[in-house]
Design a protein around this motif. Structure first.
Motif, PDB file in Angstrom:
ATOM      1  N   VAL A   1       0.811  -1.219   0.000  1.00 10.88           N
ATOM      2  CA  VAL A   1       0.000   0.000   0.000  1.00 10.88           C
ATOM      3  C   VAL A   1       0.844   1.268   0.000  1.00 10.88           C
ATOM      4  O   VAL A   1       0.360   2.322  -0.438  1.00 10.88           O
ATOM      5  CB  VAL A   1      -0.967   0.021   1.203  1.00 10.88           C
ATOM      6  N   ASP A   2       2.084   1.223   0.438  1.00  4.99           N
ATOM      7  CA  ASP A   2       2.885   2.448   0.449  1.00  4.99           C
ATOM      8  C   ASP A   2       3.232   2.917  -0.956  1.00  4.99           C
ATOM      9  O   ASP A   2       3.580   4.085  -1.161  1.00  4.99           O
ATOM     10  CB  ASP A   2       4.157   2.265   1.274  1.00  4.99           C
ATOM     11  N   GLN A   3       3.147   2.039  -1.949  1.00  2.00           N
ATOM     12  CA  GLN A   3       3.442   2.415  -3.331  1.00  2.00           C
ATOM     13  C   GLN A   3       2.204   2.882  -4.094  1.00  2.00           C
ATOM     14  O   GLN A   3       2.300   3.276  -5.252  1.00  2.00           O
ATOM     15  CB  GLN A   3       4.078   1.226  -4.058  1.00  2.00           C
ATOM     16  N   ASP A   4       1.053   2.884  -3.436  1.00  2.17           N
ATOM     17  CA  ASP A   4      -0.188   3.263  -4.107  1.00  2.17           C
ATOM     18  C   ASP A   4      -0.185   4.682  -4.669  1.00  2.17           C
ATOM     19  O   ASP A   4      -0.783   4.915  -5.724  1.00  2.17           O
ATOM     20  CB  ASP A   4      -1.369   3.085  -3.159  1.00  2.17           C
ATOM     21  N   PRO A   5       0.468   5.663  -4.050  1.00  2.00           N
ATOM     22  CA  PRO A   5       0.470   7.002  -4.650  1.00  2.00           C
ATOM     23  C   PRO A   5       0.951   7.026  -6.097  1.00  2.00           C
ATOM     24  O   PRO A   5       0.467   7.824  -6.900  1.00  2.00           O
ATOM     25  CB  PRO A   5       1.407   7.791  -3.732  1.00  2.00           C
ATOM     26  N   HIS A   6       1.899   6.154  -6.452  1.00  4.55           N
ATOM     27  CA  HIS A   6       2.356   6.102  -7.841  1.00  4.55           C
ATOM     28  C   HIS A   6       1.198   5.759  -8.779  1.00  4.55           C
ATOM     29  O   HIS A   6       1.073   6.325  -9.872  1.00  4.55           O
ATOM     30  CB  HIS A   6       3.456   5.054  -7.998  1.00  4.55           C
ATOM     31  N   VAL A   7       0.364   4.809  -8.366  1.00  2.72           N
ATOM     32  CA  VAL A   7      -0.769   4.409  -9.199  1.00  2.72           C
ATOM     33  C   VAL A   7      -1.790   5.530  -9.278  1.00  2.72           C
ATOM     34  O   VAL A   7      -2.354   5.815 -10.346  1.00  2.72           O
ATOM     35  CB  VAL A   7      -1.415   3.114  -8.655  1.00  2.72           C
ATOM     36  N   ARG A   8      -2.038   6.194  -8.168  1.00  2.00           N
ATOM     37  CA  ARG A   8      -3.027   7.275  -8.155  1.00  2.00           C
ATOM     38  C   ARG A   8      -2.633   8.395  -9.106  1.00  2.00           C
ATOM     39  O   ARG A   8      -3.463   8.912  -9.865  1.00  2.00           O
ATOM     40  CB  ARG A   8      -3.177   7.800  -6.728  1.00  2.00           C
ATOM     41  N   VAL A   9      -1.357   8.782  -9.060  1.00  2.00           N
ATOM     42  CA  VAL A   9      -0.896   9.849  -9.948  1.00  2.00           C
ATOM     43  C   VAL A   9      -0.963   9.398 -11.406  1.00  2.00           C
ATOM     44  O   VAL A   9      -1.375  10.153 -12.290  1.00  2.00           O
ATOM     45  CB  VAL A   9       0.526  10.288  -9.570  1.00  2.00           C
TER      46      VAL A   9
END
Length: 409
Positions: free
Chosen positions: A234-242
């Motif tokens: 879940v810590d890598q989710d911001p990459h997907v959101r952007v």
């Protein structure tokens, strides 16, 4: 931090861009920092993702990481599942940031991706973000380069099908990655980066989300529109959101990538993120059985009672016992056997030392198989060649991104 002037994907179904910083929930989750006791359900509210349903889990290839809800949430999962079910093109993207040796927590998503590939024929892309690690870590290019080479050997040892796998290294494949990232960066504002990631130390890290978006869109830029799923912690989710935001704005022939979000494999010291960046010990993929045994016996947090007599009387708690959690995540595939182990531990019939030895045996067997395949590899350049983007694939990706492929005029 001020409110952003622009937010990614401002539709009701998309995630909020509130910064992932300490607040009343007292935990932080970003690609660069994980602190506090994580509430995974609250993270879904923050990130705007949906919990996986039983029906969705049953449609995935059977795997304990899904069956036991280690991967527990996602976005646009149904699109991927429908394509996989009917044999339409579909892709997985899962990568590695080469800042050190790989440990167990790093490799589990890779083995999950291999399972999907073998079961449904998914194309798998594995980007290695050596540029980001140079920017984010206090290491030289030489050091990052050595980690990259060693990590590549571990990625190759997983055993992907080279016909359906592409491994991309940012600095080595800059002829493709950089022009596309520049194209995408035009649609990525500083306010968006700040809202999703918080303050960044360098302009390099401010630019990196455009590179990450390139990673996630490459399968579609190379081979055409297709559902793409990104299994990540879940810590890598911001990459997907952007990336989803950029894909919605940029006039490219791509769809938003989907996400499959997972919990952290606990560190040996107890629940939380397993990390090789701090002082906590971890089990590296190159560890021998003696090292594994020493690490678990010495450092693994247990759910046992204070004394042997009390443990026999009251039993242990497998929900906080790290050796049991390792078995639950990946290393005991049989659900009935796992439940038997848990029941014996709760009853006090199984001691924490015995549970540690069981975990040591299973992890050592897994590592022995991985290390055997790693040792059988030839020179890295030769082994990597079948997994690299072909010249034709590079041209197609650039053309679909609207990037000129040669000098004109």
């Amino acid at each position: 931090m001020p409110e952003p002037s622009e937010t990614p994907d401002s539709t009701a179904s998309e995630p909020s861009t509130e910064p992932n910083r300490p607040d009343s929930d007292a935990f932080t989750v970003t690609p660069y920092a994980v602190d506090g006791e994580i509430d995974y359900e609250k993270l879904l509210e923050r990130f705007g993702a949906d919990p996986l349903t039983d029906e969705q889990i049953n449609r995935f290839p059977d795997h304990p990481l899904l069956r036991r809800r280690t991967f527990y949430a996602g976005r646009d999962v149904d699109d991927y599942l429908e394509a996989a079910a009917v044999g339409d093109p579909h892709a997985i993207v899962t990568g590695r940031g080469p800042s050190g040796a790989m440990h167990l927590g790093h490799v589990l998503p890779l083995y999950l991706a291999k399972r999907f590939q073998r079961a449904t024929g998914a194309t798998v892309y594995v980007p290695l973000s050596d540029d980001e690690k140079f920017l984010a870590k206090d290491q030289s290019f030489d050091s990052i380069g050595e980690h990259t080479r060693e990590n590549l050997r571990d990625v190759l040892a997983v055993g992907f099908d080279p016909e359906r796998t592409r491994i991309v290294v940012d600095t080595a494949d800059a002829d493709v990655v950089y022009p596309i990232a520049v194209r995408l960066a035009k649609h990525l504002t500083p306010a968006t980066v700040e809202a999703v990631y918080g303050d960044q130390d360098t302009v390099g890290l401010q630019f990196y989300p455009a590179v990450q978006a390139t990673h996630l869109l490459l399968p579609q830029l190379v081979a055409g529109r297709q559902p793409t799923l990104v299994p990540i912690a879940v810590d890598q989710d911001p990459h997907v959101r952007v990336c989803r935001d950029v894909a919605a704005k940029e006039a490219l022939p791509v769809d938003k990538p989907g996400a499959l979000l997972g919990r952290f494999l606990p560190g040996l010291e107890g629940p939380g993120k397993m990390s090789s960046s701090g002082g906590a010990p971890s089990i590296e993929l190159t560890d021998d059985p003696e090292s594994v045994a020493e690490t678990i016996r010495t450092h693994a947090y247990t759910g046992s009672r204070a004394t042997l007599a009390e443990h026999r009387e009251k039993g242990g708690d497998p929900t906080v016992d790290v050796p049991f959690q390792y078995l639950r995540f990946f290393f005991e595939p049989d659900d009935e056997e796992l439940e038997r182990i848990a029941a014996d531990y709760r009853a006090g019939d199984l001691l924490s030392g015995e549970l540690k030895e069981l975990a040591i045996e299973r992890i050592s067997d897994f590592l022995a198989d991985h290390q055997r395949r790693r040792a059988e590899l030839g020179s890295l350049e030769t082994e990597l060649e079948p997994y690299r983007l072909t010249d034709r694939e590079r041209r197609r990706a650039l053309e679909r991104a609207g990037v000129p492929t040669g000098l004109e005029g």
